[in-house]
Design an enzyme around this catalytic site. Structure first.
Site, PDB file in Angstrom:
ATOM      1  N   GLU A 149       1.680  -4.860  -5.146  1.00  0.00           N
ATOM      2  CA  GLU A 149       0.538  -5.744  -4.946  1.00  0.00           C
ATOM      3  C   GLU A 149      -0.625  -5.294  -5.812  1.00  0.00           C
ATOM      4  O   GLU A 149      -0.888  -4.110  -5.968  1.00  0.00           O
ATOM      5  CB  GLU A 149       0.135  -5.737  -3.466  1.00  0.00           C
ATOM      6  CG  GLU A 149      -0.972  -6.709  -3.106  1.00  0.00           C
ATOM      7  CD  GLU A 149      -1.222  -6.758  -1.615  1.00  0.00           C
ATOM      8  OE1 GLU A 149      -2.396  -6.848  -1.210  1.00  0.00           O
ATOM      9  OE2 GLU A 149      -0.240  -6.693  -0.852  1.00  0.00           O
ATOM     10  N   CYS A 200       0.858  -1.184   0.000  1.00  0.00           N
ATOM     11  CA  CYS A 200       0.000   0.000   0.000  1.00  0.00           C
ATOM     12  C   CYS A 200       0.895   1.235   0.000  1.00  0.00           C
ATOM     13  O   CYS A 200       1.963   1.226   0.605  1.00  0.00           O
ATOM     14  CB  CYS A 200      -0.899  -0.024   1.241  1.00  0.00           C
ATOM     15  SG  CYS A 200      -2.108   1.302   1.278  1.00  0.00           S
TER      16      CYS A 200
END
Length: 466
Positions: free
Chosen positions: A366, A332
């Site tokens: 991700e 993130c």
């Protein structure tokens, strides 16, 4: 994970008045928000998914069934129902179409006195807000329609170019991995911002999205954060008392990078669980698609700070799994709104790859990437790869590029394909690097932002720590 021009319109600061950043300020204008956030097709293998489809006309009967009729001020029934579509006057003093998402009674007011939580249907959900009745043009109230018929009419009338512009109320980038039922559940659960503003250090910041704070904080329109330990409180007086006791002047971790006034701290989620959870709560206010992890033990947080004589002030961060089977080097990423458009996001991406190089591994962010995340990464990959291709005179393979940059081969391939710099010949991919074409793409990719001075990075990969 994980921007349109955001200019900083700042109120004059006094000792008791923090600098304020609102979504309007961060985006420059609502038109800027529309161009960047409101409408885009889902990402596919790191690129844009361009759906085909020509124009078309809906049969007269269905067109009439799908047409919304104006009710008019005289016939508008108050209070307005959830789902009502109407024009709303925004901060730019222009009318924009909205949909009523929720409503709430104004205390000690008349029976029809409500505030309405609206979604500006042209733009990203970050602009959703509570508005008063006088901001709504009741002459434009639209009667209920069958949304499926409306969607069909819209779909058939789309041109090939317009078909890429899907209203984020149906599909938002970052949610393309969700099925329809899960997406509806997500939107229902997060449809209304529970916290309108936060105060963090010198700044008062308007939030963008819902964040699942503990229930006792949901009646607070504004929360006050300690900028060093990230504890949050309901009242200014609580924060002031806390600051007299808090002995932290930087994130609770190891400083692994210092260059000038910039520092990077590595925070272990297992050793600093409360800080990691508070950071997740804070980040979710500005990230729509982020999954909130309560079990932060498995993550490392890399917190970027601007340092002065008062301490190290958080600018942004990225998180990373301690062990990732998928070669993820970033889970993130967020740059806080007051610090956006200064190159910090690009710096964080570059920093994540420098860590991968130290580990001797290739890395990739991700998935899924948000729309802004994809743009940022595509820009980084483009600049890094084309800089090498410009300097490299002989043939070079995808594998060699990956070894040099720590960028995963799939990301290299998709980036070069998107730039039309790769061809498939005799069973293998061949890079076609015309210098003029490379210069044109590099110019389009923009500046690289702040550079990471690798000589200032003092870091031991997690697996080698005691």
């Amino acid at each position: 994970m994980a921007r349109a021009p955001r200019t900083a319109a700042i109120r004059t600061r006094t000792d008791t008045q923090p600098l304020r950043f609102s979504p309007a300020v961060q985006m420059g204008s609502i038109e800027g928000a529309k161009a960047e956030n409101g409408v885009a097709a889902p990402a596919c293998n790191g690129g844009d998914q361009r759906n085909g489809g020509g124009g078309g006309a809906l049969p007269d009967g269905e067109a009439e069934a799908g047409r919304r009729g104006k009710v008019g001020a005289a016939a508008a029934v108050l209070p307005l129902e959830v789902g009502t579509r109407v024009m709303c006057r925004w901060r730019d003093q222009k009318l924009h179409p909205v949909k009523v998402i929720e409503r709430r009674k104004i205390p000690n007011a008349g029976p029809n006195d409500y505030e309405y939580y609206v979604h500006y249907t042209e733009f990203n959900r970050r602009l959703d807000e509570w508005v008063k009745l006088e901001q709504l043009d009741l002459d434009t109230v639209e009667a209920d329609i069958d949304e499926k018929v409306e969607d069909k009419a819209t779909s058939l009338k789309m041109t090939r170019h317009q078909k890429r512009k899907i209203d984020e109320t149906h599909v938002e980038k970052g949610h393309e991995e969700l099925d329809a039922a899960s997406l509806r559940e997500h939107e229902e659960f997060t449809k209304v911002k529970n916290i309108a503003k936060i105060e963090l250090g010198r700044y008062e910041i308007d939030t963008w999205y819902f964040s699942p704070f503990p229930p006792e904080y949901n009646d607070s329109s504004k929360l006050y954060f300690c900028e060093f330990c990230l504890n949050f409180m309901k009242r200014k007086e609580q924060l002031q008392r806390h600051m007299r006791k808090c002995d932290l002047k930087h994130p609770p971790g190891d400083e692994i990078y210092r260059s000038g006034t910039l520092s990077m701290f590595e925070v272990d989620g297992k050793k600093n669980k409360v800080y990691g959870q508070n950071l997740c709560y804070l980040a979710k206010l500005f990230l729509d698609h982020k999954t909130l992890y309560y079990d932060v033990d498995l993550f490392l947080f890399y917190v970027l700070c601007e340092c002065d004589d008062r301490g190290c002030h958080m600018v942004g961060y990225f998180s990373k799994e301690k062990h990732s089977e998928e070669s993820y080097n970033l889970a993130c990423i967020l740059t806080l709104p007051p610090y956006q458009r200064k190159g910090y996001g690009k710096f964080l991406i570059a920093f994540s790859y420098e860590l991968s190089k130290k580990e001797g591994k290739v890395g990739t962010p991700e998935r899924p990437l948000s729309d802004l995340g994809l743009l940022s990464y595509r820009g980084y990959w483009t600049r890094v790869l084309l800089d090498i291709l410009k300097k490299h005179k002989s043939n070079i393979s995808i594998k060699e590029l990956s070894d040099m940059t720590a960028i995963k081969a799939d990301d290299i391939l998709s980036t070069l394909q998107s730039l039309d710099l790769i061809q498939y010949r005799k069973g293998q991919h061949v890079i076609c690097a015309d210098p003029k074409v490379l210069d044109r793409h590099l110019k389009a990719a923009g500046r690289g932002g702040l550079e990471v001075d690798v000589s200032k990075l003092i870091w031991t990969p997690y697996k080698e720590q005691g």
